[in-house]
Design a protein around this motif. Structure first.
Motif, PDB file in Angstrom:
ATOM      1  N   ASP A   4       0.897  -1.218   0.021  1.00  0.00           N
ATOM      2  CA  ASP A   4       0.028  -0.034  -0.014  1.00  0.00           C
ATOM      3  C   ASP A   4       1.036   1.354  -0.155  1.00  0.00           C
ATOM      4  OD1 ASP A   4      -1.435   2.378   1.172  1.00  0.00           O
ATOM      5  OD2 ASP A   4      -2.905   1.068   2.023  1.00  0.00           O
ATOM      6  N   CYS A   7       0.393   3.930   3.219  1.00  0.00           N
ATOM      7  CA  CYS A   7       0.782   3.515   4.699  1.00  0.00           C
ATOM      8  C   CYS A   7       1.903   2.330   4.649  1.00  0.00           C
ATOM      9  CB  CYS A   7      -0.460   3.112   5.331  1.00  0.00           C
ATOM     10  SG  CYS A   7      -1.067   1.606   4.933  1.00  0.00           S
ATOM     11  N   CYS A  30      -5.092  -0.761   1.781  1.00  0.00           N
ATOM     12  CA  CYS A  30      -5.651  -1.809   3.072  1.00  0.00           C
ATOM     13  C   CYS A  30      -7.146  -0.925   3.341  1.00  0.00           C
ATOM     14  CB  CYS A  30      -4.747  -1.665   4.124  1.00  0.00           C
ATOM     15  SG  CYS A  30      -4.529  -0.088   4.768  1.00  0.00           S
ATOM     16  N   ALA A  31      -7.445   0.104   2.962  1.00  0.00           N
ATOM     17  CA  ALA A  31      -8.575   0.767   3.462  1.00  0.00           C
ATOM     18  C   ALA A  31      -8.830   1.997   2.461  1.00  0.00           C
ATOM     19  CB  ALA A  31      -8.237   1.360   4.788  1.00  0.00           C
ATOM     20  N   CYS A  34      -6.835   5.026   2.596  1.00  0.00           N
ATOM     21  CA  CYS A  34      -5.727   5.287   1.868  1.00  0.00           C
ATOM     22  C   CYS A  34      -5.969   5.394   0.327  1.00  0.00           C
ATOM     23  CB  CYS A  34      -5.023   3.898   2.130  1.00  0.00           C
ATOM     24  SG  CYS A  34      -4.302   3.632   3.779  1.00  0.00           S
TER      25      CYS A  34
END
Ligand SMILES: [Zn+2]
Length: 53
Positions: A4, A7, A30-31, A34
């Motif tokens: 990623d 992060c 991851c999210a 992000c």
């Protein structure tokens, strides 16, 4: 595993729910936060990427 770019967490491309394409490359996140950060300013997160290659 993919990294990623926001992060620096490892993300499994098979199960990744968030991804973006930029300059013919696919990036995994991851999210959603992000991905949103990356989409807003991709270049900011791609500088310094060379360390991992
Ligand atoms: Zn992330």
């Amino acid at each position: 595993m993919e990294i990623d770019p926001v992060c620096k967490m490892e993300v499994d491309p098979v199960t990744a729910q968030w991804k973006s394409e930029y300059k013919d490359q696919t990036y995994y996140f991851c999210a959603p936060g992000c991905k949103a950060s990356f989409d807003k300013d991709p270049e900011k997160y791609l500088k310094g990427e060379d360390q991992d290659q």
